[in-house]
Scaffold this active site. Structure first.
Site, PDB file in Angstrom:
ATOM      1  N   LYS A  91       0.818  -1.222   0.000  1.00 32.89           N
ATOM      2  CA  LYS A  91       0.000   0.000   0.000  1.00 32.89           C
ATOM      3  C   LYS A  91       0.850   1.270   0.000  1.00 32.89           C
ATOM      4  O   LYS A  91       0.344   2.353  -0.279  1.00 32.89           O
ATOM      5  CB  LYS A  91      -1.019  -0.002   1.143  1.00 32.89           C
ATOM      6  CG  LYS A  91      -0.484   0.269   2.509  1.00 32.89           C
ATOM      7  CD  LYS A  91      -1.627   0.548   3.479  1.00 32.89           C
ATOM      8  CE  LYS A  91      -1.069   0.786   4.869  1.00 32.89           C
ATOM      9  NZ  LYS A  91      -2.101   0.992   5.865  1.00 32.89           N
ATOM     10  N   ASP A  92       2.159   1.167   0.304  1.00 35.82           N
ATOM     11  CA  ASP A  92       3.044   2.344   0.240  1.00 35.82           C
ATOM     12  C   ASP A  92       3.543   2.619  -1.179  1.00 35.82           C
ATOM     13  O   ASP A  92       4.150   3.655  -1.435  1.00 35.82           O
ATOM     14  CB  ASP A  92       4.288   2.151   1.134  1.00 35.82           C
ATOM     15  CG  ASP A  92       3.939   2.185   2.618  1.00 35.82           C
ATOM     16  OD1 ASP A  92       2.867   2.728   2.961  1.00 35.82           O
ATOM     17  OD2 ASP A  92       4.738   1.668   3.420  1.00 35.82           O
ATOM     18  N   ARG A 142      -8.790   8.148   4.308  1.00 39.71           N
ATOM     19  CA  ARG A 142      -9.719   7.065   3.964  1.00 39.71           C
ATOM     20  C   ARG A 142     -10.415   6.525   5.222  1.00 39.71           C
ATOM     21  O   ARG A 142     -11.634   6.355   5.253  1.00 39.71           O
ATOM     22  CB  ARG A 142      -8.940   5.935   3.272  1.00 39.71           C
ATOM     23  CG  ARG A 142      -9.704   4.640   3.072  1.00 39.71           C
ATOM     24  CD  ARG A 142      -8.776   3.513   2.607  1.00 39.71           C
ATOM     25  NE  ARG A 142      -7.713   3.242   3.567  1.00 39.71           N
ATOM     26  CZ  ARG A 142      -7.855   2.500   4.675  1.00 39.71           C
ATOM     27  NH1 ARG A 142      -9.018   1.962   4.963  1.00 39.71           N
ATOM     28  NH2 ARG A 142      -6.836   2.310   5.490  1.00 39.71           N
ATOM     29  N   ARG A 143      -9.623   6.276   6.258  1.00 35.24           N
ATOM     30  CA  ARG A 143     -10.209   5.762   7.507  1.00 35.24           C
ATOM     31  C   ARG A 143     -11.134   6.810   8.124  1.00 35.24           C
ATOM     32  O   ARG A 143     -12.258   6.513   8.522  1.00 35.24           O
ATOM     33  CB  ARG A 143      -9.102   5.394   8.503  1.00 35.24           C
ATOM     34  CG  ARG A 143      -8.334   4.136   8.101  1.00 35.24           C
ATOM     35  CD  ARG A 143      -7.103   3.890   8.970  1.00 35.24           C
ATOM     36  NE  ARG A 143      -6.389   2.684   8.525  1.00 35.24           N
ATOM     37  CZ  ARG A 143      -5.086   2.488   8.686  1.00 35.24           C
ATOM     38  NH1 ARG A 143      -4.335   3.393   9.288  1.00 35.24           N
ATOM     39  NH2 ARG A 143      -4.526   1.371   8.257  1.00 35.24           N
ATOM     40  N   ARG A 160       0.901  10.528  13.832  1.00 36.36           N
ATOM     41  CA  ARG A 160       1.940  10.045  12.930  1.00 36.36           C
ATOM     42  C   ARG A 160       2.980   9.237  13.682  1.00 36.36           C
ATOM     43  O   ARG A 160       2.975   9.159  14.896  1.00 36.36           O
ATOM     44  CB  ARG A 160       2.641  11.228  12.233  1.00 36.36           C
ATOM     45  CG  ARG A 160       1.870  11.875  11.078  1.00 36.36           C
ATOM     46  CD  ARG A 160       1.883  11.075   9.792  1.00 36.36           C
ATOM     47  NE  ARG A 160       3.169  10.430   9.515  1.00 36.36           N
ATOM     48  CZ  ARG A 160       4.214  11.015   8.981  1.00 36.36           C
ATOM     49  NH1 ARG A 160       4.187  12.284   8.659  1.00 36.36           N
ATOM     50  NH2 ARG A 160       5.320  10.327   8.749  1.00 36.36           N
ATOM     51  N   ARG A 166       3.132   5.268  17.640  1.00 37.05           N
ATOM     52  CA  ARG A 166       1.701   5.553  17.755  1.00 37.05           C
ATOM     53  C   ARG A 166       1.091   4.850  18.974  1.00 37.05           C
ATOM     54  O   ARG A 166       0.274   5.421  19.688  1.00 37.05           O
ATOM     55  CB  ARG A 166       0.982   5.172  16.461  1.00 37.05           C
ATOM     56  CG  ARG A 166       1.128   6.260  15.397  1.00 37.05           C
ATOM     57  CD  ARG A 166       0.383   5.943  14.129  1.00 37.05           C
ATOM     58  NE  ARG A 166       1.175   5.093  13.242  1.00 37.05           N
ATOM     59  CZ  ARG A 166       0.719   4.634  12.083  1.00 37.05           C
ATOM     60  NH1 ARG A 166      -0.513   4.886  11.704  1.00 37.05           N
ATOM     61  NH2 ARG A 166       1.498   3.893  11.322  1.00 37.05           N
ATOM     62  N   CYS A 254      -2.505   9.279  -1.969  1.00 36.75           N
ATOM     63  CA  CYS A 254      -2.460   9.425  -0.524  1.00 36.75           C
ATOM     64  C   CYS A 254      -3.398  10.520  -0.052  1.00 36.75           C
ATOM     65  O   CYS A 254      -3.875  10.512   1.063  1.00 36.75           O
ATOM     66  CB  CYS A 254      -1.036   9.808  -0.167  1.00 36.75           C
ATOM     67  SG  CYS A 254      -0.538   9.066   1.330  1.00 36.75           S
TER      68      CYS A 254
END
Length: 354
Positions: A91-92, A142-143, A160, A166, A254
């Site tokens: 996904k990156d 998105r979340r 971040r 986190r 992104c």
């Protein structure tokens, strides 16, 4: 790179590039172990480096606007022949790779869903049971877009840093009631016990490529391509080609909320895709399917020069790959015909103005 060992035997040295974070190391080690099993004679060296995304920690990811935030330095090392392959979270990786690179393997996907990690004081709860105005940490548009719509009583704030950072921010301060992380990352770190709730597609669909690891190589390195191609998981490859084709055709990245859900069942590939406004109030979501019957695999020689959305899959039926890519493009066109472009343009402008 060829080395001779003590008794004059020639052994090939393969250098694997990785980010320095603990999760990146775990992911890279897992790929190295698989290669070691398959090619016991090959000597593997792991080269860890910091990326821009690891250094800029005070800015929201969606604001930095650089697609290759976590991949650029690794690709530079690949280009300079300092490493032979690089392990990423798929996904990156942007849907268009720089010239000369390709994804030579997409490994079997782990749970691609998002997970809720609660502050210890809320142990045993779920998102809908959290008090009004509880603050949820996520740096993913998105979340946030999906969860704002689904849980209007909650508030969302950027957080971040790598997984360790986190979790520490969550546990040691009282700023957040919960944070949202990819289930796959938590599982790979061995932190399953921290998962309070896994979000199903009705709550939050996942990011393109989420949960899958990708091995990036130089496109011209035929032998390395051949070597890593055995790591491909056919179902994951087809799902991720469809997802990446969908995102690429929408021109999402992104900085816009785009989400997917895919499934392979009875030789059918199902793709659900959605786009959202930043607050989730405006959204479009559709599902399409295509046949990926793999019976013709044997006779077919896949052309290694062909990349599909940055992926070279030598061991997977070309016809099935084409069908998957077409599915992504068709679904994107369907959403575009219903006004997806406008939703994404507004989301992008609002995010840039934040």
């Amino acid at each position: 790179k060829i080395e001779k060992d003590g008794d004059g035997k020639v052994s090939r040295v393969i250098r694997i590039g990785t980010r320095k974070s603990q999760l990146a190391r775990i992911q890279t080690d897992s790929v190295a172990e698989k290669l070691k099993e398959l090619y016991p004679d090959v000597h593997l060296e792991i080269v860890a480096m910091s990326t821009t995304g690891d250094k800029i920690l005070d800015t929201a990811l969606s604001k930095i606007g650089e697609k290759s935030l976590f991949t650029k330095e690794l690709e530079n090392a690949l280009e300079r022949n300092e490493v032979d392959l690089v392990v990423h979270s798929l996904k990156d990786l942007p849907t268009v790779l720089p010239l000369g690179f390709t994804i030579g393997a997409v490994l079997k996907r782990e749970n691609p869903q998002d997970a809720v990690v609660l502050h210890p004081k809320h142990a045993g709860k779920s998102l809908d049971l959290l008090p009004n105005k509880s603050i949820i940490g996520t740096s993913s548009l998105r979340r946030a877009a999906q969860l704002k719509k689904r849980f209007p009583h909650l508030e969302f704030k950027d957080i971040r840093g790598n997984l360790n950072t986190r979790l520490k921010k969550l546990d040691e301060n009282n700023d957040f009631s919960a944070i949202i992380l990819a289930a796959a990352g938590l599982q790979r770190m061995g932190w399953e016990t921290r998962i309070s709730q896994v979000l199903g597609p009705e709550d939050c669909m996942y990011a393109v490529g989420q949960g899958a690891l990708a091995v990036e190589v130089r496109a011209r390195d035929q032998d390395i391509l051949e070597m890593v191609s055995v790591l491909h998981d056919p179902d994951t490859v087809l799902r991720c080609i469809a997802e990446r084709a969908f995102l690429r055709h929408l021109e999402g990245g992104c900085s816009v909320p785009v989400a997917v859900h895919t499934e392979v069942k009875n030789s059918q590939l199902y793709l659900t895709g959605a786009v959202y406004s930043l607050d989730g109030s405006d959204s479009l979501k559709e599902t399409m399917q295509t046949s990926i019957a793999l019976d013709s695999q044997e006779q077919e020689q896949v052309d290694e020069k062909v990349q599909r959305v940055g992926i070279t899959a030598l061991k997977v039926s070309g016809a099935a790959q084409d069908a998957a890519e077409r599915l992504g493009v068709d679904l994107a066109n369907l959403l575009l015909s219903k006004g997806a472009k406008e939703i994404l343009t507004v989301a992008r402008q609002l995010n840039d103005a934040r």
